[in-house]
Structures are given as structure tokens and as C-alpha cells.
Motif scaffolding. Structure first.
Motif, short mmCIF file in Angstrom:
data_model
loop_
_atom_site.label_atom_id
_atom_site.label_comp_id
_atom_site.label_asym_id
_atom_site.label_seq_id
_atom_site.Cartn_x
_atom_site.Cartn_y
_atom_site.Cartn_z
N THR A 1 51.95 16.17 25.57
CA THR A 1 53.03 17.09 25.95
C THR A 1 54.23 16.99 25.02
OG1 THR A 1 53.80 15.48 27.60
CG2 THR A 1 52.36 17.26 28.37
N GLN A 2 54.13 16.20 23.97
CA GLN A 2 55.15 16.24 22.93
C GLN A 2 55.06 17.58 22.19
OE1 GLN A 2 54.23 12.91 20.43
NE2 GLN A 2 54.92 11.37 21.90
N PRO A 3 56.11 17.97 21.47
CA PRO A 3 56.01 19.20 20.67
C PRO A 3 54.78 19.15 19.75
CG PRO A 3 58.28 18.43 20.73
CD PRO A 3 57.45 17.36 21.39
N ASN A 4 53.96 20.18 19.83
CA ASN A 4 52.72 20.27 19.04
C ASN A 4 51.74 19.14 19.35
OD1 ASN A 4 53.71 22.56 17.57
ND2 ASN A 4 54.88 21.16 16.27
N GLY A 5 51.87 18.55 20.53
CA GLY A 5 51.03 17.40 20.87
C GLY A 5 49.54 17.70 20.86
N PHE A 6 49.15 18.83 21.43
CA PHE A 6 47.73 19.17 21.46
C PHE A 6 47.21 19.42 20.05
CE2 PHE A 6 49.16 20.29 25.74
CZ PHE A 6 48.16 19.75 26.52
N ASP B 1 48.45 18.31 17.20
CA ASP B 1 48.53 17.14 16.34
C ASP B 1 47.53 16.04 16.73
OD1 ASP B 1 50.54 18.37 14.96
OD2 ASP B 1 52.17 17.25 15.92
N HIS B 2 46.96 16.13 17.94
CA HIS B 2 46.07 15.06 18.41
C HIS B 2 44.77 15.64 18.98
CE1 HIS B 2 49.37 12.19 17.94
NE2 HIS B 2 50.15 13.07 18.54
N PRO B 3 44.04 16.41 18.17
CA PRO B 3 42.80 17.01 18.69
C PRO B 3 41.74 15.99 19.06
CG PRO B 3 42.95 17.30 16.31
CD PRO B 3 44.28 16.77 16.76
N ASP B 4 41.72 14.84 18.37
CA ASP B 4 40.73 13.81 18.71
C ASP B 4 40.98 13.26 20.11
OD1 ASP B 4 39.58 14.14 16.25
OD2 ASP B 4 40.49 12.36 15.35
N THR B 5 42.24 13.13 20.47
CA THR B 5 42.58 12.67 21.81
C THR B 5 42.14 13.70 22.85
OG1 THR B 5 44.44 11.35 21.02
CG2 THR B 5 44.47 11.99 23.34
N VAL B 6 42.41 14.97 22.57
CA VAL B 6 41.97 16.04 23.48
C VAL B 6 40.46 15.99 23.65
CG1 VAL B 6 41.84 18.54 23.82
CG2 VAL B 6 43.93 17.52 22.87
N ASP B 7 39.75 15.88 22.54
CA ASP B 7 38.29 15.85 22.55
C ASP B 7 37.78 14.68 23.40
OD1 ASP B 7 35.60 16.03 22.00
OD2 ASP B 7 35.81 15.85 19.82
N ASP B 8 38.22 13.48 23.08
CA ASP B 8 37.71 12.29 23.78
C ASP B 8 38.17 12.23 25.23
OD1 ASP B 8 36.25 11.29 21.62
OD2 ASP B 8 37.99 10.27 20.78
N TRP B 9 39.38 12.72 25.49
CA TRP B 9 39.91 12.71 26.86
C TRP B 9 39.08 13.59 27.79
CZ3 TRP B 9 42.51 10.25 30.26
CH2 TRP B 9 43.17 10.89 31.31
N PHE B 10 38.78 14.79 27.34
CA PHE B 10 38.03 15.70 28.21
C PHE B 10 36.53 15.39 28.23
CE2 PHE B 10 42.06 17.86 28.05
CZ PHE B 10 42.19 18.24 29.38
N ARG B 11 36.04 14.73 27.21
CA ARG B 11 34.67 14.22 27.29
C ARG B 11 34.58 13.12 28.34
NH1 ARG B 11 31.23 15.86 23.12
NH2 ARG B 11 32.31 16.92 21.41
N LEU B 12 35.59 12.27 28.39
CA LEU B 12 35.65 11.23 29.41
C LEU B 12 35.69 11.85 30.81
CD1 LEU B 12 36.15 8.34 30.51
CD2 LEU B 12 38.57 8.65 29.94
#
Length: 235
Positions: A49-54, A56-67
Motif C-alpha cells: 500500500t505504499q505509493p506504487n507498492g503493487f 514495485d513489488h510484483p514478486d510479493t504480489v505473486d507469492d502472496w496470492f499463491r500462498l
């Protein structure tokens, strides 16, 4: 969990998904796995939720929603009742508009699995509980999901990513076609019909034809084609 909170490396989320795969079928392990998920949630939410967070951190999005998808597959009722769920859903509604192939696919697969959790395996003893939980989520967040995915398909995502949007729409229709029809109609009514130069980009007839093409589709491929054609009006 402590290392993830300190450094934010998404590999820890990936490791978490492996633990869910291995141990979520053991009833005695589910509570601990959910505690892990909830501990991951706050630092993930802060990061994204930081500016441009999604973006700037696509790997986190990917792994988070896979989890999260692993939880839906392995321990759906416990996951659907966990305290972190609303935060996860709110992040998902934003992340579904992310122009990153792998991350976007993981988010949409999560929503597809969520809908399937409320629809499939009717013979299992937890079906009624699952169905009720998913219906409540669907009624609360479904319209926003449809709206955001239309925005994404028209204004953000390249055409080669429309298939995952189409598959999500197809799953929504499998779950509750009448509601989807109403939500799609409501979204189309508020779309801008003129381009930046003030010239009409799309007619009412074309909006109606798109609605009909999507809501009467019997295969994902038909929805994909309709989305691709529709997005060209706004390009």
C-alpha cells in the motif's frame, strides 16, 4: 516470519506456501499455519500500500496470492474465517489491475479458487459452510471485482492478459450469473463513452452487444474475444 517482516523478501511467502501444501491437511497444523499467514499479512499490506507498492513489488504480489490460493485449496474453511481475509481481499481488488503477467495471473487464480471453494465438492461435509462464507464474500466484494477487472481490461492490461480476466468472469458466472449480469450492466453504464478529444468512442448499441457477448458466453475463449474487441474502442 520475523525475517520477512524485517526484510520483505517474497521467498519467505513462497516457503510458507510449501508449508501449507505439506501440512494444511493435518488438522493440528492449521492453527499454526494461519498464525503464520496473519503474521505475514501486516508487513505485506504495508509494503503493497505504499505509493506504487503493487507495481514495485510484483514478486510479493505473486507469492502472496499463491500462498492464499494454497490455503483455499488445502484448508478453505479455516482460511475463509481467518482475521486476515478482509485485508487480503482488499489487496486483491487492487492487485487485479496490475500490469504484470505472473502477479496478475496469481491474483486472478486466487479469486477463481475462491469462487470454486463455494461451488465445488458438494459431497464434502464442509460444503454448506464453505458456500455460505463465499456467498457473503461474493456479495460484499463481487461488484468491485467486476468493475476493477473491466477497468483493467480496457485501460491497463495488454490484450494477451485478457484471458485470465475472461476466466475470472466465467467463474463468476458459474457462481451467480444473474448478479454478474447486473454488475456488468451497472459498470458499462458509467464507462466514459467519449475519448479525450470529445469524440464518441463507443455507442450504446456496442455496449449492449458487449454485455450480451460476455453474459451469454459458454466458453472462456468467447469472453476473451469480446474483451479484446471491446478494449479496442478505448485504445
Amino acid at each position: 516470519v520475523g525475517l520477512y517482516a524485517a526484510h520483505g523478501h517474497s521467498c519467505f511467502l513462497y516457503l510458507g506456501s510449501i508449508l501449507v501444501d505439506e501440512y494444511a491437511s493435518e488438522p493440528g497444523c492449521v492453527t499454526g499455519l494461519l498464525a503464520m499467514l496473519e503474521a505475514f499479512t501486516q508487513p505485506t499490506f504495508i509494503l503493497l500500500t505504499q505509493p506504487n507498492g503493487f507495481r514495485d513489488h510484483p514478486d510479493t504480489v505473486d507469492d502472496w496470492f499463491r500462498l492464499c490460493a494454497r490455503f483455499l485449496q488445502r484448508a478453505p474453511v479455516a482460511f475463509l474465517q481467518c482475521s486476515a481475509l478482509n485485508t487480503i481481499l482488499e489487496c486483491g481488488l487492487q492487485a487485479c489491475m496490475l500490469d504484470h503477467k505472473e502477479a496478475n495471473a496469481a491474483v486472478l487464480k486466487f479469486f477463481q479458487d475462491l469462487l470454486e471453494a463455494g461451488r465445488k465438492h458438494e459431497d464434502r461435509p464442509n460444503f454448506e459452510t464453505r458456500h455460505t462464507l463465499v456467498v457473503n464474500i461474493f456479495n460484499t466484494h463481487g461488484e468491485s471485482l467486476v468493475s476493477n477487472l473491466i477497468n483493467a481490461a480496457i485501460f491497463i492490461l495488454p490484450q494477451y492478459m485478457h484471458h485470465d480476466v475472461a476466466e475470472t468472469f466465467f467463474q463468476i458466472m458459474q457462481f451467480d450469473r444473474p448478479k454478474f449480469c447486473l454488475w456488468l450492466e451497472a459498470k458499462l453504464k458509467v464507462l466514459p463513452t467519449k475519448n479525450s478529444g470529445g469524440v464518441e468512442a463507443i455507442t450504446q448499441t456496442e455496449l449492449v452487444e458487449f454485455h450480451k457477448a460476455v453474459t451469454q458466453a459458454e466458453r472462456t475463449k468467447e469472453i476473451t474475444r469480446a474483451l479484446v474487441d471491446f478494449s479496442r474502442f478505448f485504445s
